[in-house]
Design a protein around this motif. Structure first.
Motif, PDB file in Angstrom:
ATOM      1  N   MET B 344       0.871  -1.168   0.000  1.00  0.00           N
ATOM      2  CA  MET B 344       0.000   0.000   0.000  1.00  0.00           C
ATOM      3  C   MET B 344       0.915   1.227   0.000  1.00  0.00           C
ATOM      4  O   MET B 344       1.613   1.486   0.983  1.00  0.00           O
ATOM      5  N   ILE B 345       0.931   1.912  -1.121  1.00  0.00           N
ATOM      6  CA  ILE B 345       1.801   3.079  -1.254  1.00  0.00           C
ATOM      7  C   ILE B 345       0.924   4.327  -1.137  1.00  0.00           C
ATOM      8  O   ILE B 345       0.128   4.618  -2.032  1.00  0.00           O
ATOM      9  N   HIS B 346       1.070   5.037  -0.030  1.00  0.00           N
ATOM     10  CA  HIS B 346       0.244   6.228   0.198  1.00  0.00           C
ATOM     11  C   HIS B 346       0.987   7.460  -0.328  1.00  0.00           C
ATOM     12  O   HIS B 346       2.044   7.802   0.185  1.00  0.00           O
ATOM     13  N   VAL B 373       3.701  -1.233   3.862  1.00  0.00           N
ATOM     14  CA  VAL B 373       2.865  -0.042   3.985  1.00  0.00           C
ATOM     15  C   VAL B 373       3.827   1.129   3.960  1.00  0.00           C
ATOM     16  O   VAL B 373       4.724   1.218   4.793  1.00  0.00           O
ATOM     17  N   ASP B 374       3.681   1.986   2.953  1.00  0.00           N
ATOM     18  CA  ASP B 374       4.630   3.081   2.781  1.00  0.00           C
ATOM     19  C   ASP B 374       3.844   4.386   2.703  1.00  0.00           C
ATOM     20  O   ASP B 374       3.107   4.623   1.742  1.00  0.00           O
ATOM     21  N   ILE B 375       3.965   5.207   3.735  1.00  0.00           N
ATOM     22  CA  ILE B 375       3.255   6.489   3.737  1.00  0.00           C
ATOM     23  C   ILE B 375       4.268   7.602   3.475  1.00  0.00           C
ATOM     24  O   ILE B 375       5.195   7.798   4.250  1.00  0.00           O
ATOM     25  N   LEU B 380      -0.426  13.372   4.011  1.00  0.00           N
ATOM     26  CA  LEU B 380      -0.808  13.779   5.352  1.00  0.00           C
ATOM     27  C   LEU B 380      -2.111  13.110   5.793  1.00  0.00           C
ATOM     28  O   LEU B 380      -2.972  12.812   4.968  1.00  0.00           O
ATOM     29  N   ASN B 381      -2.216  12.896   7.087  1.00  0.00           N
ATOM     30  CA  ASN B 381      -3.432  12.313   7.683  1.00  0.00           C
ATOM     31  C   ASN B 381      -3.851  10.985   7.051  1.00  0.00           C
ATOM     32  O   ASN B 381      -5.027  10.720   6.883  1.00  0.00           O
ATOM     33  N   SER B 382      -2.884  10.187   6.690  1.00  0.00           N
ATOM     34  CA  SER B 382      -3.232   8.900   6.107  1.00  0.00           C
ATOM     35  C   SER B 382      -3.321   7.845   7.197  1.00  0.00           C
ATOM     36  O   SER B 382      -2.811   8.022   8.297  1.00  0.00           O
ATOM     37  N   ARG B 383      -3.988   6.758   6.832  1.00  0.00           N
ATOM     38  CA  ARG B 383      -4.191   5.706   7.834  1.00  0.00           C
ATOM     39  C   ARG B 383      -4.008   4.344   7.203  1.00  0.00           C
ATOM     40  O   ARG B 383      -4.388   4.114   6.055  1.00  0.00           O
ATOM     41  N   ASN B 384      -3.461   3.451   7.972  1.00  0.00           N
ATOM     42  CA  ASN B 384      -3.438   2.052   7.545  1.00  0.00           C
ATOM     43  C   ASN B 384      -3.825   1.177   8.722  1.00  0.00           C
ATOM     44  O   ASN B 384      -3.445   1.426   9.863  1.00  0.00           O
ATOM     45  N   TYR B 385      -4.597   0.148   8.409  1.00  0.00           N
ATOM     46  CA  TYR B 385      -4.872  -0.867   9.419  1.00  0.00           C
ATOM     47  C   TYR B 385      -4.518  -2.228   8.823  1.00  0.00           C
ATOM     48  O   TYR B 385      -4.977  -2.567   7.733  1.00  0.00           O
TER      49      TYR B 385
END
Lengths: 244, 478
Positions: B344-346, B373-375, B380-385
């Motif tokens: 998941m590339i944010h 998981v790469d933010i 900004l203000n991203s989320r991963n679960y």
């Protein structure tokens, strides 16, 4: 209905049941009391066929030797164990589980499986008898249930599966007075001349609600005393020590 | 190669064409092979150049070797990269000639007879029930402006769309297997959903007859234009009869502003025998780009087949507020190996991703979840679960969870949960005591374990997938 002759069971090299004899006739309620570690739960496990025990002697159910019969066949033949610690199965809907169970048993008897509608009707009726909220049936099996809910769920399963012989393994432990009464009423309403019960308990209070025909005291893997219901009250006062 | 035959191949749209004789591309991975494939498919020059660029790049690449499952070296020069459908006389004449084990599985899954024949490659004459199904189906889609065809057809009929998007998510330089696919891909699916159209049905390769002949280098391209929605099902729950050992497919998804793509896979290719001989290597590159704002891509996969599964369906969350989801069940039994997960590339602001992975290992199998998981700094203000659960059956299997987590800004939140459990003897005893036999009990517990993922599948698929889970694990406990 059930005859146990010179039953011995050991696990991990430790002898637990050391020659137990017991006969339970149709329509009878027997209670087993006894100190911790005397082998009460082992007896329940061995009767239902739980793996992990070396068993000798004979368990005879309705004229058939049970010793080597697999767990599910014993269940299908009408032996039910209400667990002391009912297991949680995440992701499995309680009502789906119950339907799978009742249909497995019906299939083994050559009966038609219950369709979804008739099952829902049946389960709602049984649940309301035990004052169980319908929402409870759509929850995951035993997951996050309170102690009392788990025990009520065991009695619900008993009433649904209609066994001939039920073992209640410390079903009263962890119950408040109201839940205890509901559980006892559940058993009493199911009890009739054709089915029998073996109730394992530490306390007389459950036996105030469910009147046993016989009370046995289990100590160190053997039944050391058998009496009528007064024995329970006597034990409540004096404990087990003086019996040894 | 006679011209007439070439034409009949080209005309081959959605019916069975049975007149073609067997013919193959020259053996081996050479420039000649690449040119041959492009020529046979009458591709425009830009595509040939694109393939050749990929081929050139391939020569400088090495096969990756960081994955956990190791496999014997693949002899690329011994493979054929293009082969026409087998002629009728080589196919089994009836189901009696097909492996009885396969037929038994079809019966358990409740697959209709005609479908059984198709799946096991039985020669079927031109008239086939699904042809008419496929035709009516196409009519309805055309009315809405939806394009659903093979990628070869799309290259001929919709070249500007293909040219614009092909390789835009998985560049030809990406990595060894993706680059290999770009050079020699033979066929696959193409979907385009026009702006603000909700595709009225689940699109499935099942309705596209020629999909069963796409071979080992499949290429799929799905574009959801602004405000559109599509749910795409890949494959079928029944085991596919397949002679190819290596499968290196590329799947690219593109979601523009406010569009949503749901992509579901049930993969049940030949896993090899109980001793671990044979079986398919499934080395697939699947990637989706949430290119527009508020777009969403959701991957759901049930992986039960193949000797080795090595794939990471991923989402690139470029558009602000875009959402990526990954739901996976990977089951390995006997000597199967799976190294699978997601990336998941944010990149955009307020992007969200959710990963639910369920791995089940039985027999001597080995199952790895590997996920990234790469933010990025700007997301900004991203989320991963992330939730990774592993279930072990028996004592000789393995489960591993390898999460890579990178968060480059302080306003984003990442959560990771992982559990490993064994099928509990006491749970089995409890179920048995209620009259369930061992297999019913295992099925119940395993389906409970997989539930969060199974419920993401379209209804009719979910029922079959549930049965499939049980069949894959048959005999692995007790």
């Amino acid at each position: 209905m059930l005859k146990i002759f010179n039953l011995k069971a050991s696990t991990g090299g430790k002898d637990i049941l050391k020659g137990l004899n017991l006969e339970i006739k149709a329509g009878e309620v027997h209670a087993i009391m006894g100190p911790n570690g005397s082998g009460k739960s082992t007896l329940a496990n061995v009767l239902s066929g739980k793996p992990g025990y070396q068993v000798s002697g004979e368990i005879n159910f309705e004229g058939k030797k049970l010793n080597n019969v697999p767990i599910e066949e014993r269940a299908q033949n009408g032996i039910f164990l209400a667990f002391q610690y009912p297991l949680e199965i995440p992701g499995v809907n309680t009502s789906n589980f119950l339907r799978t169970a009742i249909n497995s048993i019906r299939k083994s008897k050559g009966e038609k499986e219950l369709d979804a509608l008739s099952f829902i009707k049946l389960i709602k009726e049984k649940a309301s008898e035990l004052k169980i909220d319908e929402k409870f049936l759509s929850r995951q099996l035993n997951v996050g249930f309170s102690g009392g809910e788990k025990k009520k769920n065991e009695i619900l399963q008993m009433k649904l599966l209609e066994p001939k012989f039920s073992v209640l393994d410390e079903t009263d432990s962890g119950l408040d007075i109201d839940a205890l009464r509901i559980v006892a009423d559940g058993v009493n309403s199911y009890k009739n001349k054709d089915n029998s019960f073996l109730i394992i308990t530490h306390y007389q209070r459950l036996l105030d609600y469910i009147k046993p025909d016989f009370i046995h005291v289990l100590s160190d893997g053997k039944i050391i005393k058998t009496g009528r219901s007064e024995l329970g009250q006597q034990l409540e006062k004096t404990g087990y020590k003086h019996l040894n | 190669m006679k011209n007439k035959e070439l034409n009949s191949l080209k005309e081959y749209k959605y019916g069975f064409t049975t007149q073609i004789e067997d013919f193959k591309a020259p053996k081996g991975l050479t420039e000649e092979t690449v040119r041959f494939i492009s020529k046979i498919k009458k591709e425009p020059k830009w595509l040939l150049d694109w393939r050749l660029k990929a081929f050139k790049r391939l020569k400088s690449l090495k096969e990756p070797n960081w994955q956990k499952p190791k496999y014997p070296k693949i002899q690329y020069q011994d493979l054929y990269y293009f082969s026409s459908p087998k002629s009728l006389k080589d196919k089994p004449k009836s189901l009696d000639e097909v492996d009885p084990k396969l037929i038994e599985t079809y019966k358990k899954l409740g697959i209709p007879l005609d479908e059984q024949k198709k799946l096991s490659g039985v020669a079927v004459d031109a008239v086939f029930d699904s042809v008419s199904v496929a035709t009516t189906f196409k009519g309805e889609l055309t009315k809405k402006g939806i394009i659903f065809c093979s990628i070869s057809e799309a290259i001929q009929k919709h070249p500007s769309l293909v040219k614009k998007y092909l390789g835009s998510v998985i560049p030809i330089t990406d990595h060894y297997f993706a680059t290999l696919n770009s050079a020699v891909f033979t066929d696959g699916s193409f979907v385009y959903i026009p702006p603000n159209v909700k595709c009225p049905m689940e699109l499935s390769t099942y309705f596209r007859i020629n999909a069963s002949q796409t071979g080992q280098f499949e290429r799929t391209l799905i574009i959801a234009d602004r405000g559109s929605y599509v749910s795409y099902l890949e494959g079928c729950t029944a085991p596919m009869r397949d002679e190819n050992q290596l499968h290196a497919a590329n799947v690219e998804l593109i979601a523009l502003d406010d569009a949503e793509i749901k992509y579901s896979t049930v993969q049940n290719w030949y896993p090899g025998d109980e001793e671990g001989n044979g079986g398919i290597y499934n080395f697939v590159t699947k990637r989706g780009a949430c290119r527009g704002k508020n777009s969403k891509i959701s991957w759901t996969q049930v992986e039960t087949g193949s000797a080795i599964t090595w794939k990471y369906p991923s989402c690139i969350l470029q558009g602000d507020n875009s959402v990526g989801e990954f739901y996976s069940i990977a089951i390995t039994n006997n000597h199967q190996k799976a190294d699978t997960g997601t990336k998941m590339i944010h990149l955009g602001k307020n992007t969200k991703s959710k990963i639910i992975s369920k791995g089940i290992s039985a027999g001597s199998a080995d199952n790895t979840y590997r996920g990234l998981v790469d933010i990025s700094r700007k997301a900004l203000n991203s989320r991963n679960y992330t939730q990774c659960d592993s279930l072990l059956m028996g004592n000789s299997c393995g489960a591993h969870t390898i999460p890579y987590i990178k968060n480059k800004n302080a306003s984003s939140v990442i959560e990771h949960e992982a559990t490993t459990s064994k099928i509990n003897e006491d749970q089995l005893f409890y179920c048995n005591q209620r009259g369930l036999n061992q297999e019913e009990a295992v099925s119940l517990i395993v389906n409970g374990f997989c539930k969060e993922v199974l419920q993401q599948l379209p209804m009719e698929f979910a029922v079959e997938a549930q049965k499939l889970v049980l069949i894959s694990l048959e005999g692995s406990v007790g």
